[in-house]
Design a protein around this motif. Structure first.
Motif, PDB file in Angstrom:
ATOM      1  N   THR A 242       0.910  -1.173  -0.078  1.00 25.30           N
ATOM      2  CA  THR A 242      -0.191  -0.063  -0.130  1.00 25.30           C
ATOM      3  C   THR A 242       0.802   1.082   0.222  1.00 25.30           C
ATOM      4  OG1 THR A 242      -0.225  -0.034   2.333  1.00 25.30           O
ATOM      5  CG2 THR A 242      -2.022  -1.119   1.060  1.00 25.30           C
ATOM      6  N   HIS A 243       0.063   2.478  -0.569  1.00 26.94           N
ATOM      7  CA  HIS A 243       1.048   3.598  -0.359  1.00 26.94           C
ATOM      8  C   HIS A 243       1.654   4.101   0.919  1.00 26.94           C
ATOM      9  CE1 HIS A 243      -0.938   3.648  -4.350  1.00 26.94           C
ATOM     10  NE2 HIS A 243      -2.083   3.889  -3.725  1.00 26.94           N
ATOM     11  N   HIS A 328      -1.798  -5.541  -3.058  1.00 26.30           N
ATOM     12  CA  HIS A 328      -1.910  -4.899  -4.399  1.00 26.30           C
ATOM     13  C   HIS A 328      -1.309  -3.247  -3.922  1.00 26.30           C
ATOM     14  CE1 HIS A 328      -4.465  -7.851  -5.722  1.00 26.30           C
ATOM     15  NE2 HIS A 328      -5.582  -7.627  -5.147  1.00 26.30           N
ATOM     16  N   GLU A 329      -0.936  -2.790  -5.063  1.00 22.78           N
ATOM     17  CA  GLU A 329      -0.739  -1.399  -5.015  1.00 22.78           C
ATOM     18  C   GLU A 329      -1.752  -0.457  -5.066  1.00 22.78           C
ATOM     19  OE1 GLU A 329       2.684   1.856  -6.899  1.00 22.78           O
ATOM     20  OE2 GLU A 329       2.273  -0.234  -7.882  1.00 22.78           O
ATOM     21  N   GLU A 330      -2.284   0.070  -3.675  1.00 21.69           N
ATOM     22  CA  GLU A 330      -3.351   0.912  -3.169  1.00 21.69           C
ATOM     23  C   GLU A 330      -3.438   1.521  -2.065  1.00 21.69           C
ATOM     24  OE1 GLU A 330      -6.803  -2.030  -3.170  1.00 21.69           O
ATOM     25  OE2 GLU A 330      -5.355  -3.474  -1.985  1.00 21.69           O
ATOM     26  N   SER A 331      -4.142   2.002  -1.752  1.00 28.66           N
ATOM     27  CA  SER A 331      -4.180   2.948  -0.444  1.00 28.66           C
ATOM     28  C   SER A 331      -4.698   1.916   0.496  1.00 28.66           C
ATOM     29  CB  SER A 331      -5.132   4.363  -0.362  1.00 28.66           C
ATOM     30  OG  SER A 331      -6.654   3.680  -0.357  1.00 28.66           O
ATOM     31  N   GLN A 334      -8.378   1.640   0.840  1.00 30.12           N
ATOM     32  CA  GLN A 334      -8.987   0.632  -0.063  1.00 30.12           C
ATOM     33  C   GLN A 334      -8.574  -0.750   0.105  1.00 30.12           C
ATOM     34  OE1 GLN A 334      -6.581   2.623  -3.524  1.00 30.12           O
ATOM     35  NE2 GLN A 334      -8.571   2.849  -4.396  1.00 30.12           N
ATOM     36  N   ARG A 338     -11.939  -2.978   1.165  1.00 25.22           N
ATOM     37  CA  ARG A 338     -12.218  -4.025   0.012  1.00 25.22           C
ATOM     38  C   ARG A 338     -12.031  -5.405   0.814  1.00 25.22           C
ATOM     39  NH1 ARG A 338      -8.355  -7.018  -1.892  1.00 25.22           N
ATOM     40  NH2 ARG A 338      -6.646  -5.408  -1.477  1.00 25.22           N
ATOM     41  N   THR A 343     -16.447  -1.932  -0.601  1.00 27.62           N
ATOM     42  CA  THR A 343     -16.059  -1.245  -1.593  1.00 27.62           C
ATOM     43  C   THR A 343     -17.117  -0.799  -2.382  1.00 27.62           C
ATOM     44  OG1 THR A 343     -15.749  -3.141  -2.809  1.00 27.62           O
ATOM     45  CG2 THR A 343     -13.799  -2.352  -1.734  1.00 27.62           C
TER      46      THR A 343
END
Length: 343
Positions: A242-243, A328-331, A334, A338, A343
């Protein structure tokens, strides 16, 4: 009221696990709270001053959060076994321009007393312990200061001991978890029990609220843990990309690299059982490594830091749970929403 999770004011049943060594940043912990859940600052390996600074940062953001500490539960290492392992690792260190401490065994308690004093004097909403059990008077002192106390356990018998120590709630960890196992008996093989079954077994043994963790990577995993009786699910590996994560770039990349095909339980890096992506280090040195924490952690630490700086994933402790492909690459918000199927 002991065990009253309503005091934490969370409405998202997915929390962010403490991940020592960098991934659990104040930004990640704050994001978990703002999503409606809860995150933990990882007190392990930090100096008391650094931990205090992170607590102040998260508190200034108005977040509800926890702090996790490594409770002392050392695994002594035989001097001869330590020296043999140090000599086995030295050729790897030579390639990095390092000299390992082959004769000096470093043992410490991770500044246990100073970190407790910090939490006594600057209480946080929730304090959790892993690796070992705090004394009952320590638990009471934290509760008197206004903190709920959680104990990480891996079996129903550990849950019983934790309840007797006065813990308010239990963090029940299955062996599918990434990073170090919370086991109180690191010299014994970890039981391979599915997380929902483990949660159910603990709930039938001890009448304390349960937070489920270990291998949770999908909304279905969260739902199964909640059906088994958990109040919330706690995730770590799926937040590594994540970010807000402070995981190293090589670690993040390895989680999606097709060259890494499985995880293994290993004590080769630190002398305590931990789950990581299988790499050359685990293949080569697991058969040679003695148990011995924190001695092996301090022995291999310089080598692992050098490998991380060089991006050499053959030698890095790539902590990962069995669901690592779901990172995953996400916030962080999120990811958590999710997983909670919101979501």
């Amino acid at each position: 009221m002991p065990g009253d999770l309503s005091l934490l004011d969370t409405d998202l049943p997915v929390w962010a696990a403490p991940m020592a060594g960098g991934p659990s940043t104040p930004a990640l912990v704050t994001a978990a709270a703002r999503a409606g859940g809860l995150g933990f600052l990882a007190g392990g390996y930090k100096t008391p001053a650094d931990l205090a600074a992170q607590i102040a940062q998260v508190r200034a953001n108005g977040a509800v959060f926890g702090v996790n500490l490594f409770a002392p539960n050392p695994v002594p290492v035989a001097p001869d076994a330590y020296r043999a392992y140090a000599h086995a690792l030295q050729p790897e260190a030579d390639r990095c321009g390092l000299t390992l401490p082959t004769e000096t065994v470093t043992e410490d308690d991770d500044a246990w007393a100073d970190k407790l004093d910090l939490l006594f004097n600057s209480p946080v909403p929730l304090v959790s312990f892993t690796f070992g059990l705090p004394r009952p008077d320590t638990v009471r002192a934290l509760q008197d200061a206004g903190s709920l106390v959680a104990q990480c356990v891996t079996t129903p018998s550990e849950a019983l001991v934790a309840a007797e120590s006065g813990a308010d709630l239990l963090i029940v960890q299955a062996s599918a978890a990434g990073g170090h196992s919370a086991t109180l008996t690191p010299d014994r093989p970890l039981a391979s029990v599915d997380l929902p079954d483990l949660v159910s077994d603990v709930r039938h043994t001890v009448p304390l609220p349960v937070i489920a963790t270990g291998g949770i990577a999908t909304p279905a995993d969260v739902a199964a843990a909640l059906r088994a009786g958990a109040c919330a699910a706690m995730v770590g590996t799926v937040l590594l990309r994540t970010h807000e994560s402070g995981a190293s770039a090589p670690h993040k990349s390895a989680l999606v690299d097709p060259a890494f095909t499985e995880t293994v339980l290993t004590h080769a890096f630190t002398g305590r059982p931990a789950r990581a992506l299988r790499n050359r280090f685990t293949d080569t040195y697991q058969p040679l490594a003695p148990l011995g924490y924190p001695a092996l952690h301090h022995l291999s630490g310089p080598l692992r830091r050098a490998a991380t700086s060089a991006g050499d994933t053959d030698l890095i402790h790539l902590w990962a749970g069995t669901g690592y492909r779901q990172a995953h690459e996400e916030s962080a918000a999120q990811a958590l929403t999710r997983l909670a199927d919101r979501t």
